[in-house]
Design a protein around this motif. Structure first.
Motif, PDB file in Angstrom:
ATOM      1  N   PHE A  35       5.946   2.934  -7.688  1.00 22.51           N
ATOM      2  CA  PHE A  35       5.254   4.414  -7.269  1.00 22.51           C
ATOM      3  C   PHE A  35       4.156   3.854  -6.283  1.00 22.51           C
ATOM      4  O   PHE A  35       3.291   4.905  -5.894  1.00 22.51           O
ATOM      5  CB  PHE A  35       4.799   5.194  -8.442  1.00 22.51           C
ATOM      6  CG  PHE A  35       5.877   5.677  -9.278  1.00 22.51           C
ATOM      7  CD1 PHE A  35       6.736   6.606  -8.969  1.00 22.51           C
ATOM      8  CD2 PHE A  35       6.123   4.904 -10.470  1.00 22.51           C
ATOM      9  CE1 PHE A  35       7.731   6.889  -9.932  1.00 22.51           C
ATOM     10  CE2 PHE A  35       7.100   5.336 -11.311  1.00 22.51           C
ATOM     11  CZ  PHE A  35       7.701   6.223 -11.145  1.00 22.51           C
ATOM     12  N   GLY A  36       4.399   2.894  -5.438  1.00 19.56           N
ATOM     13  CA  GLY A  36       3.445   2.716  -4.389  1.00 19.56           C
ATOM     14  C   GLY A  36       2.600   1.461  -4.338  1.00 19.56           C
ATOM     15  O   GLY A  36       2.003   0.986  -3.375  1.00 19.56           O
ATOM     16  N   ASP A  73       9.248  -4.194  -4.030  1.00 19.11           N
ATOM     17  CA  ASP A  73       8.454  -5.606  -4.305  1.00 19.11           C
ATOM     18  C   ASP A  73       9.542  -6.657  -4.450  1.00 19.11           C
ATOM     19  O   ASP A  73       9.872  -7.087  -5.709  1.00 19.11           O
ATOM     20  CB  ASP A  73       7.713  -5.393  -5.238  1.00 19.11           C
ATOM     21  CG  ASP A  73       6.825  -6.682  -5.744  1.00 19.11           C
ATOM     22  OD1 ASP A  73       6.989  -7.576  -4.854  1.00 19.11           O
ATOM     23  OD2 ASP A  73       6.191  -6.787  -6.592  1.00 19.11           O
ATOM     24  N   VAL A  74       9.930  -7.222  -3.526  1.00 19.32           N
ATOM     25  CA  VAL A  74      10.901  -8.364  -3.404  1.00 19.32           C
ATOM     26  C   VAL A  74      10.522  -9.416  -4.344  1.00 19.32           C
ATOM     27  O   VAL A  74      11.224  -9.773  -5.285  1.00 19.32           O
ATOM     28  CB  VAL A  74      11.498  -8.762  -2.054  1.00 19.32           C
ATOM     29  CG1 VAL A  74      12.590 -10.026  -2.142  1.00 19.32           C
ATOM     30  CG2 VAL A  74      12.229  -7.572  -1.451  1.00 19.32           C
ATOM     31  N   ASP A  75       9.320 -10.064  -4.126  1.00 14.43           N
ATOM     32  CA  ASP A  75       8.841 -10.980  -5.078  1.00 14.43           C
ATOM     33  C   ASP A  75       8.643 -10.685  -6.344  1.00 14.43           C
ATOM     34  O   ASP A  75       9.109 -11.750  -7.230  1.00 14.43           O
ATOM     35  CB  ASP A  75       7.350 -11.718  -4.272  1.00 14.43           C
ATOM     36  CG  ASP A  75       7.517 -12.174  -3.021  1.00 14.43           C
ATOM     37  OD1 ASP A  75       8.804 -12.970  -2.666  1.00 14.43           O
ATOM     38  OD2 ASP A  75       6.541 -12.102  -2.105  1.00 14.43           O
ATOM     39  N   GLY A  76       8.355  -9.501  -6.788  1.00 14.57           N
ATOM     40  CA  GLY A  76       8.335  -9.110  -8.044  1.00 14.57           C
ATOM     41  C   GLY A  76       9.600  -8.979  -8.724  1.00 14.57           C
ATOM     42  O   GLY A  76       9.701  -9.386 -10.010  1.00 14.57           O
ATOM     43  N   ARG A 100      12.733   4.879  -1.511  1.00 11.02           N
ATOM     44  CA  ARG A 100      11.836   5.621  -0.490  1.00 11.02           C
ATOM     45  C   ARG A 100      12.986   6.306   0.504  1.00 11.02           C
ATOM     46  O   ARG A 100      12.627   6.365   1.676  1.00 11.02           O
ATOM     47  CB  ARG A 100      10.992   4.718   0.162  1.00 11.02           C
ATOM     48  CG  ARG A 100       9.857   4.081  -0.791  1.00 11.02           C
ATOM     49  CD  ARG A 100       8.844   3.339  -0.247  1.00 11.02           C
ATOM     50  NE  ARG A 100       8.162   2.474  -1.157  1.00 11.02           N
ATOM     51  CZ  ARG A 100       7.334   1.593  -0.535  1.00 11.02           C
ATOM     52  NH1 ARG A 100       7.392   1.083   0.781  1.00 11.02           N
ATOM     53  NH2 ARG A 100       6.639   1.137  -1.480  1.00 11.02           N
ATOM     54  N   GLY A 101      14.059   6.707   0.132  1.00 11.06           N
ATOM     55  CA  GLY A 101      15.003   7.676   0.951  1.00 11.06           C
ATOM     56  C   GLY A 101      15.841   6.645   1.830  1.00 11.06           C
ATOM     57  O   GLY A 101      16.532   7.178   2.682  1.00 11.06           O
TER      58      GLY A 101
END
Length: 102
Positions: A35-36, A73-76, A100-101
């Motif tokens: 959520f950001g 979050d690609v790394d996460g 995000r659309g």
């Protein structure tokens, strides 16, 4: 909009029995866990995955797990995608088709 019913393991198992569903795949649906804030999303994904893995361990014949990823979050997401199958015996990961659309 109708209110979502309360979920419980007992209610889920009763519904599955009534509908002759042997195994249900647990996964997070849209909007996912991000959520950001990447750090918050990583913690939420891990928490959701740990809780659902415990449910699978308690009912291994009835539930299986597609782990949540903290995308975008690609790394996460890469870390959780490696952790969940190895440490939680997740059957796979859920990759949402819309973030995000996009």
């Amino acid at each position: 909009m109708p209110e979502l019913p309360a979920w419980s393991v007992d209610k889920a198992l009763a519904l599955m029995d009534r509908l002759t569903i042997h195994t249900a795949m647990l996964s997070v649906s849209s909007p996912g866990v991000h959520f950001g804030d990447d750090a918050v999303a990583r913690k939420l994904a891990r928490s959701v995955n740990e809780q659902r893995a415990a449910l699978v361990r308690a009912h291994p014949e009835r539930f299986a797990l597609f782990a949540a990823l903290p995308l975008p979050d690609v790394d996460g997401a890469i870390r959780e995608a490696a952790y969940a199958p190895d440490e939680l015996a997740a059957d796979g990961v859920a990759v949402e088709t819309n973030h995000r659309g996009v």
